[in-house]
Design a protein around this motif. Structure first.
Motif, PDB file in Angstrom:
ATOM      1  N   UNK A  83      -2.019   5.156  -8.860  1.00 12.52           N
ATOM      2  CA  UNK A  83      -1.812   6.633  -8.799  1.00 12.52           C
ATOM      3  C   UNK A  83      -0.546   6.872  -7.830  1.00 12.52           C
ATOM      4  N   UNK A  84      -0.251   8.113  -7.675  1.00  8.41           N
ATOM      5  CA  UNK A  84       1.120   8.336  -6.996  1.00  8.41           C
ATOM      6  C   UNK A  84       1.041   7.846  -5.577  1.00  8.41           C
ATOM      7  N   UNK A  85       0.014   7.502  -4.979  1.00  5.54           N
ATOM      8  CA  UNK A  85       0.055   6.744  -3.694  1.00  5.54           C
ATOM      9  C   UNK A  85       0.057   5.305  -3.667  1.00  5.54           C
ATOM     10  N   UNK A  86       0.012   4.685  -4.856  1.00  6.34           N
ATOM     11  CA  UNK A  86      -0.011   3.148  -4.893  1.00  6.34           C
ATOM     12  C   UNK A  86       1.377   2.642  -4.397  1.00  6.34           C
ATOM     13  N   UNK A  87       1.295   1.608  -3.446  1.00  2.35           N
ATOM     14  CA  UNK A  87       2.357   0.822  -3.086  1.00  2.35           C
ATOM     15  C   UNK A  87       2.660  -0.462  -3.812  1.00  2.35           C
ATOM     16  N   UNK A  88       1.673  -1.050  -4.208  1.00  2.00           N
ATOM     17  CA  UNK A  88       1.780  -2.407  -4.618  1.00  2.00           C
ATOM     18  C   UNK A  88       0.698  -2.859  -5.243  1.00  2.00           C
ATOM     19  N   UNK A  89       0.671  -3.939  -6.119  1.00  2.00           N
ATOM     20  CA  UNK A  89      -0.514  -4.667  -6.624  1.00  2.00           C
ATOM     21  C   UNK A  89      -0.501  -5.918  -5.693  1.00  2.00           C
ATOM     22  N   UNK A  90      -1.982  -6.221  -4.924  1.00  2.00           N
ATOM     23  CA  UNK A  90      -1.728  -7.501  -4.372  1.00  2.00           C
ATOM     24  C   UNK A  90      -2.616  -8.487  -4.849  1.00  2.00           C
ATOM     25  N   UNK A  91      -2.026  -9.789  -5.095  1.00  2.00           N
ATOM     26  CA  UNK A  91      -3.267 -10.788  -5.356  1.00  2.00           C
ATOM     27  C   UNK A  91      -3.275 -11.697  -4.317  1.00  2.00           C
ATOM     28  N   UNK A  92      -4.643 -12.015  -3.931  1.00  2.00           N
ATOM     29  CA  UNK A  92      -4.872 -13.061  -3.015  1.00  2.00           C
ATOM     30  C   UNK A  92      -5.692 -14.305  -3.715  1.00  2.00           C
ATOM     31  N   UNK A  93      -4.850 -15.328  -3.499  1.00  2.42           N
ATOM     32  CA  UNK A  93      -5.436 -16.417  -4.113  1.00  2.42           C
ATOM     33  C   UNK A  93      -6.584 -16.792  -3.361  1.00  2.42           C
ATOM     34  N   UNK A  94      -7.859 -17.151  -3.849  1.00  4.42           N
ATOM     35  CA  UNK A  94      -8.974 -17.483  -3.222  1.00  4.42           C
ATOM     36  C   UNK A  94      -9.097 -18.975  -3.383  1.00  4.42           C
ATOM     37  N   UNK A 126      -0.663 -16.555  -1.576  1.00  2.00           N
ATOM     38  CA  UNK A 126      -1.187 -17.890  -2.267  1.00  2.00           C
ATOM     39  C   UNK A 126      -1.943 -18.526  -1.213  1.00  2.00           C
ATOM     40  N   UNK A 127      -1.822 -17.961   0.129  1.00  2.00           N
ATOM     41  CA  UNK A 127      -2.863 -18.949   1.250  1.00  2.00           C
ATOM     42  C   UNK A 127      -2.133 -20.280   1.100  1.00  2.00           C
ATOM     43  N   UNK A 128      -2.832 -21.248   0.834  1.00  2.00           N
ATOM     44  CA  UNK A 128      -2.360 -22.756   0.841  1.00  2.00           C
ATOM     45  C   UNK A 128      -1.552 -23.129  -0.302  1.00  2.00           C
ATOM     46  N   UNK A 129      -0.250 -22.483  -0.434  1.00  2.00           N
ATOM     47  CA  UNK A 129       0.615 -22.584  -1.223  1.00  2.00           C
ATOM     48  C   UNK A 129       1.181 -24.004  -1.478  1.00  2.00           C
ATOM     49  N   UNK A 130       1.171 -24.500  -2.504  1.00  2.00           N
ATOM     50  CA  UNK A 130       1.662 -25.982  -2.810  1.00  2.00           C
ATOM     51  C   UNK A 130       2.783 -25.841  -3.661  1.00  2.00           C
ATOM     52  N   UNK A 131       4.089 -27.003  -3.249  1.00  2.00           N
ATOM     53  CA  UNK A 131       5.103 -27.009  -4.131  1.00  2.00           C
ATOM     54  C   UNK A 131       4.678 -28.280  -5.068  1.00  2.00           C
ATOM     55  N   UNK A 132       3.848 -28.851  -5.008  1.00  2.00           N
ATOM     56  CA  UNK A 132       3.402 -29.990  -5.917  1.00  2.00           C
ATOM     57  C   UNK A 132       2.041 -29.658  -6.425  1.00  2.00           C
TER      58      UNK A 132
END
Ligand SMILES: *Cc1c(COP(=O)(O)O)cnc(C)c1O
Length: 334
Positions: A83-94, A126-132
């Protein structure tokens, strides 16, 4: 540093703060303050020490608009909440728990499309984001930072000290103009990391420029990726050394078992290992464990089936002599 992050992640720019919780705080304060952030109910994560990501987010004055159910969230759930109040969609990696069974989440690529169709940002914690990709160690596929950027996340946030294997830090990568806005937020001054941390993180990231160097030189990666045959060989060599040094003091054997990744990553995915199993002759396994926690340096083992167990995955071969000396010293001291 931002150049290194560009090369390694494919993102346009990058920024480092003192941990990933600070990264979440800075990003939401900059882009969603007094607005709504849409998040799936399946991604409202507590990360340890009783810290909850939703609480960190709300501390910035962001209203969380929860959508979907614990186990299933659909594209329409996000669409309907915009809606007009939305700032962003957030994804949290579990990364620290698993939902199995009747489960559905919207893929990052699709979520990015929904966000961009409504000229909104997709923020991906991503929390524990990995590059590999650690799949070849037998772990399940997890999205890498590069993949999350390529899938259309506008900002990707991850820890420096989880799967990355560097010092405690929070890393933010993404679109150039967004990172530029983060740099002008006065909160950044309070969230920046120490120079020594910066140097250690840079040294860690430099190793990633050559994947082979990273796998050899970063203990977290080396230990996760260590092949089962190598672990069996190491266990045998450690047991042989212990056997000759601790004759009559303890009973020794080897056992096929498993290691856990820890650090809030890959729960319920045991990695095969070989344990060195010690049964002291004149004290309990628990007493042996306690005494080894009082030595300098300490030696950490675990108790399984009433025996003290050492996992060669987290011991360096160069340290085996020291391990033997510590064990012999405490066993002789009784
Ligand atoms: C661990 C984690 C954080 C916090 O990271 P720190 O670097 O420990 O502050 C934030 N979000 C998610 C999803 C996490 O797993």
């Amino acid at each position: 540093m931002s150049r290194l992050l560009q090369i390694l992640t494919g993102a346009e720019d990058g920024l480092v703060v003192n941990n990933n919780a600070a990264a979440v705080l800075l990003v939401l304060d900059t882009f969603c303050k007094n607005r709504e952030a849409i998040i799936s109910r399946g991604e409202l994560v507590e990360i340890g020490g009783s810290f909850r990501i939703p609480d960190v987010m709300e501390a910035t004055g962001v209203h969380l608009r929860e959508v979907g159910a614990t186990n299933r969230t659909h594209a329409e759930d996000y669409e309907r909440a915009i809606c007009e109040k939305t700032g962003a969609i957030v994804r949290v990696h579990t990364s620290n728990f698993r939902i199995i069974g009747f489960h559905k989440a919207v893929p990052t690529r699709d979520l990015a499309k929904i966000a961009h169709d409504h000229t909104l940002l997709l923020i991906n914690d991503l929390g524990s984001g990995s590059l590999v990709d650690l799949e070849r160690s037998g772990l399940p596929h997890e999205p890498t930072v590069q993949q999350s950027v390529a899938d259309g996340s506008d900002l990707v946030l991850f820890s420096g000290d989880k799967l990355l294997g560097g010092p405690q830090a929070g890393i933010i990568v993404g679109k150039r103009e967004l990172v530029a806005r983060l740099r002008t937020n006065p909160l950044l001054r309070a969230l920046r990391c120490d120079k020594l941390v910066y140097a250690a993180l840079e040294a860690t990231l430099r190793l990633y420029l050559d994947p082979q160097k990273a796998e050899q030189g970063i203990p977290t990666l080396r230990q996760i990726l260590m092949p089962a045959e190598e672990l069996a060989g190491r266990a045998q060599r450690l047991a042989d050394k212990l056997a000759s040094a601790c004759q009559g003091l303890c009973d020794l054997s080897l056992r096929a078992d498993s290691s856990r990744t820890g650090g809030g990553a890959f729960p319920e995915y045991p990695l095969p290992t070989t344990l060195v199993v010690l049964r002291p002759v004149s004290c309990s396994a628990e007493e042996l464990r306690q005494r080894l926690l009082a030595t300098s340096p300490i030696l950490l083992g675990r108790i399984e089936q009433d025996a003290f167990c050492l996992d060669p995955r987290t011991l360096n071969e160069e340290d085996f002599e020291l391990v033997v000396r510590l064990v012999r010293t405490v066993l002789q001291a009784q």
